[in-house]
Design a protein around this motif. Structure first.
Motif, PDB file in Angstrom:
ATOM      1  N   ASN A  40      80.978 -21.645  -3.616  1.00  0.00           N
ATOM      2  CA  ASN A  40      81.235 -22.578  -2.676  1.00  0.00           C
ATOM      3  C   ASN A  40      81.946 -22.052  -1.466  1.00  0.00           C
ATOM      4  OD1 ASN A  40      80.632 -25.203  -4.203  1.00  0.00           O
ATOM      5  ND2 ASN A  40      82.410 -24.059  -5.590  1.00  0.00           N
ATOM      6  N   TYR A  41      81.608 -22.866  -0.299  1.00  0.00           N
ATOM      7  CA  TYR A  41      82.106 -22.267   0.866  1.00  0.00           C
ATOM      8  C   TYR A  41      83.443 -22.479   0.986  1.00  0.00           C
ATOM      9  CZ  TYR A  41      81.500 -21.441   5.987  1.00  0.00           C
ATOM     10  OH  TYR A  41      81.536 -20.698   7.182  1.00  0.00           O
ATOM     11  N   GLN A 113      79.603 -29.807  -6.162  1.00  0.00           N
ATOM     12  CA  GLN A 113      79.097 -30.535  -4.554  1.00  0.00           C
ATOM     13  C   GLN A 113      78.528 -31.857  -4.856  1.00  0.00           C
ATOM     14  OE1 GLN A 113      77.126 -26.785  -4.529  1.00  0.00           O
ATOM     15  NE2 GLN A 113      78.251 -26.090  -2.717  1.00  0.00           N
ATOM     16  N   ALA A 137      74.766 -30.183   8.078  1.00  0.00           N
ATOM     17  CA  ALA A 137      74.537 -29.197   6.699  1.00  0.00           C
ATOM     18  C   ALA A 137      73.603 -29.779   5.797  1.00  0.00           C
ATOM     19  CB  ALA A 137      75.667 -28.551   6.533  1.00  0.00           C
ATOM     20  N   GLY A 140      72.585 -27.725   2.780  1.00  0.00           N
ATOM     21  CA  GLY A 140      73.651 -26.939   2.023  1.00  0.00           C
ATOM     22  C   GLY A 140      73.611 -27.728   0.779  1.00  0.00           C
ATOM     23  N   LYS A 167      64.907 -24.790   7.637  1.00  0.00           N
ATOM     24  CA  LYS A 167      65.966 -25.824   7.083  1.00  0.00           C
ATOM     25  C   LYS A 167      65.723 -27.179   7.049  1.00  0.00           C
ATOM     26  CE  LYS A 167      69.701 -22.645   6.328  1.00  0.00           C
ATOM     27  NZ  LYS A 167      71.185 -22.327   6.601  1.00  0.00           N
ATOM     28  N   LEU A 302      76.277 -16.679   3.078  1.00  0.00           N
ATOM     29  CA  LEU A 302      76.693 -17.962   3.188  1.00  0.00           C
ATOM     30  C   LEU A 302      77.402 -18.540   4.530  1.00  0.00           C
ATOM     31  CD1 LEU A 302      77.147 -20.513   1.482  1.00  0.00           C
ATOM     32  CD2 LEU A 302      79.336 -19.856   0.648  1.00  0.00           C
ATOM     33  N   ARG A 305      75.018 -18.725   7.147  1.00  0.00           N
ATOM     34  CA  ARG A 305      74.106 -19.722   7.228  1.00  0.00           C
ATOM     35  C   ARG A 305      72.803 -19.370   6.997  1.00  0.00           C
ATOM     36  NH1 ARG A 305      76.329 -24.269  11.931  1.00  0.00           N
ATOM     37  NH2 ARG A 305      78.453 -24.320  11.238  1.00  0.00           N
ATOM     38  N   THR A 307      71.574 -19.200   3.885  1.00  0.00           N
ATOM     39  CA  THR A 307      71.155 -19.852   2.610  1.00  0.00           C
ATOM     40  C   THR A 307      71.012 -21.318   2.313  1.00  0.00           C
ATOM     41  OG1 THR A 307      73.593 -20.433   1.958  1.00  0.00           O
ATOM     42  CG2 THR A 307      72.758 -18.256   1.638  1.00  0.00           C
ATOM     43  N   VAL A 308      70.215 -21.700   1.606  1.00  0.00           N
ATOM     44  CA  VAL A 308      70.402 -23.135   1.372  1.00  0.00           C
ATOM     45  C   VAL A 308      70.755 -23.463  -0.066  1.00  0.00           C
ATOM     46  CG1 VAL A 308      68.158 -23.474   2.912  1.00  0.00           C
ATOM     47  CG2 VAL A 308      67.907 -22.901   0.340  1.00  0.00           C
TER      48      VAL A 308
END
Length: 317
Positions: A40-41, A113, A137, A140, A167, A302, A305, A307-308
């Protein structure tokens, strides 16, 4: 056992695989052999000690795992820490059975999430049918699920932000009506334009800084903005009470940890999310799997940015 243990705070460079003792199981806890761990972020904040709750060293990061208990149950669990490892310990109320039809990646995407997206829309902003929703986002982990849930629950128009054209196209495929560049410069105008020239009713905001400010300025009368992160690591401008009064606007905050004292606040939404996934109405977006040995790369990707969706670690590699 193999685990990622940090002995100093910092960026991705402090993440290294080590041999550590297996965790001890206390009363009311379960030992889980980890098949996959979620990233996770918030983990990036925890590693540099900039998270809402302060952390002590040494630390094995990781707040969620999916795997098997000693009696053979397949569970997904929320942890305070300790997930980036071959084994982890969870308090029994926070180890949830995973139904057939939900993959390991799906379960990890939904347990933290997914429940966050659920509460952002239902608990924090009280989304009403026909209202417009802005999801930052949108590609995300939280955003990709929030876009789909908003549509399922009757949002009138769903707008997402994303940092690249690829994205943005992906978010539209997930169900967003339109996706726009999320960079702060001119963001308010892009939001309003994307909503047909009208301000938006609901904003899910996790960037902070100027993005927060621009998003607040794009709120409609009786609009609600919920903040649940600060990915930019920047502070937003102070909001004077008079700015809330004019337009009758609301700012809320959300942190999933505040649900932990009441397990039903996690378990009930999660069961609903599992049911939607099994029925094919919700599609968790699993964006990448990394060996445990490449955890630093995962954090770098991550933070940049690149990633998805949901990122996962394989502790066997």
């Amino acid at each position: 056992m193999r685990a990622v243990q940090i002995t100093e705070f910092g960026g991705p460079e402090v993440l290294r695989v080590s041999e550590v003792d297996a965790p001890q199981v206390g009363r009311g806890q379960v030992l889980i052999t980890v098949d996959r761990a979620g990233i996770n972020y918030a983990d990036t904040h925890q590693v540099e000690n900039s998270y809402l709750s302060k952390t002590e060293l040494p630390l094995i990061p990781g707040g969620e795992v999916v795997g098997r208990t000693a009696d053979g149950r397949r569970v997904v669990a929320l942890l305070g820490s300790g997930g980036y490892a071959e084994q982890a310990v969870a308090h029994a109320p926070y180890a949830f059975d995973v139904p057939d039809g939900v993959s390991d990646g799906d379960a990890l995407a939904l347990v933290l999430q997914g429940t966050t997206a659920w509460h952002l829309l239902k608990t924090s902003t009280h989304l009403q049918e026909g209202e417009s929703v802005l999801v930052h986002a949108g590609a995300g982990g939280v955003g990709s699920l929030a876009v789909q849930l908003a549509k399922l629950w009757g949002a009138g128009r769903v707008i997402a932000t994303a940092s690249s054209e690829d994205k943005r196209q992906q978010v539209v495929k997930l169900g967003a009506d339109v996706a726009v560049d999320g960079s702060p410069e001119g963001l308010k105008d892009r939001i309003v334009e994307a909503n047909g020239g009208r301000p938006v009713d609901v904003v899910l905001e996790m960037v902070g800084g100027r993005t927060f400010d621009e998003s607040f300025d794009a709120l409609a009368r009786f609009g609600r903005l919920v903040t649940f992160g600060a990915a930019s690591r920047e502070s937003a401008a102070a909001i004077a009470p008079s700015r809330l009064m004019k337009g009758s606007k609301t700012i809320a905050g959300f942190w999933l940890a505040d649900c932990f004292k009441t397990p039903a606040l996690l378990g009930d939404p999660l069961r609903e999310l599992f049911d939607l996934t099994v029925a094919g109405r919700l599609r968790p977006l699993v964006g990448g799997e990394y060996p445990l040995s490449e955890v630093a790369t995962a954090h770098e990707d991550l933070r940049a940015r690149r990633t998805v969706g949901k990122l996962v670690l394989d502790p066997t590699r």
